[in-house]
Design a protein around this motif. Structure first.
Motif, mmCIF file in Angstrom:
data_model
loop_
_atom_site.group_PDB
_atom_site.id
_atom_site.type_symbol
_atom_site.label_atom_id
_atom_site.label_comp_id
_atom_site.label_asym_id
_atom_site.label_seq_id
_atom_site.Cartn_x
_atom_site.Cartn_y
_atom_site.Cartn_z
ATOM 1 N N UNK A 110 -23.697 8.038 23.940
ATOM 2 C CA UNK A 110 -22.486 7.917 23.877
ATOM 3 C C UNK A 110 -21.715 6.719 25.139
ATOM 4 N N UNK A 111 -21.154 5.573 24.659
ATOM 5 C CA UNK A 111 -19.970 4.676 25.123
ATOM 6 C C UNK A 111 -18.514 4.874 25.304
ATOM 7 N N UNK A 112 -18.173 4.766 26.442
ATOM 8 C CA UNK A 112 -16.793 4.995 27.216
ATOM 9 C C UNK A 112 -16.136 3.108 26.895
ATOM 10 N N UNK A 113 -14.836 3.210 26.406
ATOM 11 C CA UNK A 113 -14.293 2.118 25.978
ATOM 12 C C UNK A 113 -13.470 1.901 27.207
ATOM 13 N N UNK B 194 -8.626 2.543 17.727
ATOM 14 C CA UNK B 194 -9.806 3.414 16.367
ATOM 15 C C UNK B 194 -10.674 2.942 15.766
ATOM 16 N N UNK B 195 -11.199 1.713 15.409
ATOM 17 C CA UNK B 195 -12.120 1.420 14.642
ATOM 18 C C UNK B 195 -13.695 1.849 15.748
ATOM 19 N N UNK B 196 -12.855 1.729 17.236
ATOM 20 C CA UNK B 196 -14.099 2.203 18.566
ATOM 21 C C UNK B 196 -13.982 3.561 18.429
ATOM 22 N N UNK B 197 -13.115 4.336 18.492
ATOM 23 C CA UNK B 197 -13.201 5.741 17.806
ATOM 24 C C UNK B 197 -14.017 6.053 16.961
ATOM 25 N N UNK B 198 -13.843 5.812 15.785
ATOM 26 C CA UNK B 198 -14.484 5.738 14.427
ATOM 27 C C UNK B 198 -16.260 5.616 14.477
ATOM 28 N N UNK C 37 -4.883 7.771 28.685
ATOM 29 C CA UNK C 37 -5.083 8.889 27.497
ATOM 30 C C UNK C 37 -6.907 8.669 27.832
ATOM 31 N N UNK C 38 -7.185 9.656 27.175
ATOM 32 C CA UNK C 38 -8.752 9.775 26.666
ATOM 33 C C UNK C 38 -8.805 10.230 25.075
ATOM 34 N N UNK C 39 -9.491 9.689 24.347
ATOM 35 C CA UNK C 39 -9.566 10.092 22.861
ATOM 36 C C UNK C 39 -11.394 9.933 22.373
ATOM 37 N N UNK C 40 -11.746 11.090 22.356
ATOM 38 C CA UNK C 40 -13.399 11.121 22.501
ATOM 39 C C UNK C 40 -13.857 12.059 20.666
ATOM 40 N N UNK C 41 -15.184 11.034 20.049
ATOM 41 C CA UNK C 41 -15.702 12.287 19.094
ATOM 42 C C UNK C 41 -15.961 13.591 19.587
ATOM 43 N N UNK C 42 -16.274 14.072 18.484
ATOM 44 C CA UNK C 42 -16.397 15.219 17.586
ATOM 45 C C UNK C 42 -17.945 15.224 19.080
ATOM 46 N N UNK C 43 -19.005 14.679 19.187
ATOM 47 C CA UNK C 43 -20.298 14.875 19.698
ATOM 48 C C UNK C 43 -19.910 15.150 21.025
ATOM 49 N N UNK C 44 -19.144 14.560 21.903
ATOM 50 C CA UNK C 44 -18.757 14.483 24.017
ATOM 51 C C UNK C 44 -18.215 15.863 23.816
#
Length: 114
Positions: A22-25, A39-43, A86-93
């Motif tokens: 995982x990477x945090x931006x 959005x592209x980073x989240x994707x 705000x923090x937006x996380x993908x499903x694997x985190x």
């Protein structure tokens, strides 16, 4: 000409990407148009923390709504970190917090800051 069945479209296997580190931006959003890159980073399955201090409340709400929709589309989550952050996380985190989760996928900035 026969229409293709929806069941024949291959499904993306999210579990295959779970071994990726995982990477945090962290991004400071200055204009609403920068949301596309976030959005592209989240994707791309990166954790995205947005600092929206430089936007009006209405524009910041618009960014949060777009990002929360993007997170929802990939089975991710939205977390309120601080006022206009705000923090937006993908499903694997997996995020564990003692702070109560907002009642909607896109929290209202006006409700949070009061």
């Amino acid at each position: 000409m026969k229409a293709k069945s929806m069941s024949r479209i291959p499904r993306f296997d999210w579990s295959a990407n779970q071994n990726i580190q995982s990477e945090v931006v962290v991004k400071n959003i200055k204009v609403v148009e920068e949301t596309r890159e976030a959005l592209q980073l989240l994707q791309a399955r990166k954790v995205v923390i947005l600092v929206l201090d430089q936007l009006s409340t209405d524009k910041a709400q618009r960014v949060v709504d777009w990002m929360a929709g993007g997170a929802c589309a990939i089975d991710g989550q939205t977390f309120w970190v601080a006022e206009k952050t705000f923090m937006f996380v993908p499903n694997q985190v997996d995020i564990q917090s003692q702070r109560p989760a907002p009642s909607s996928p896109s929290p209202s900035l006006k409700d949070i800051s009061t």
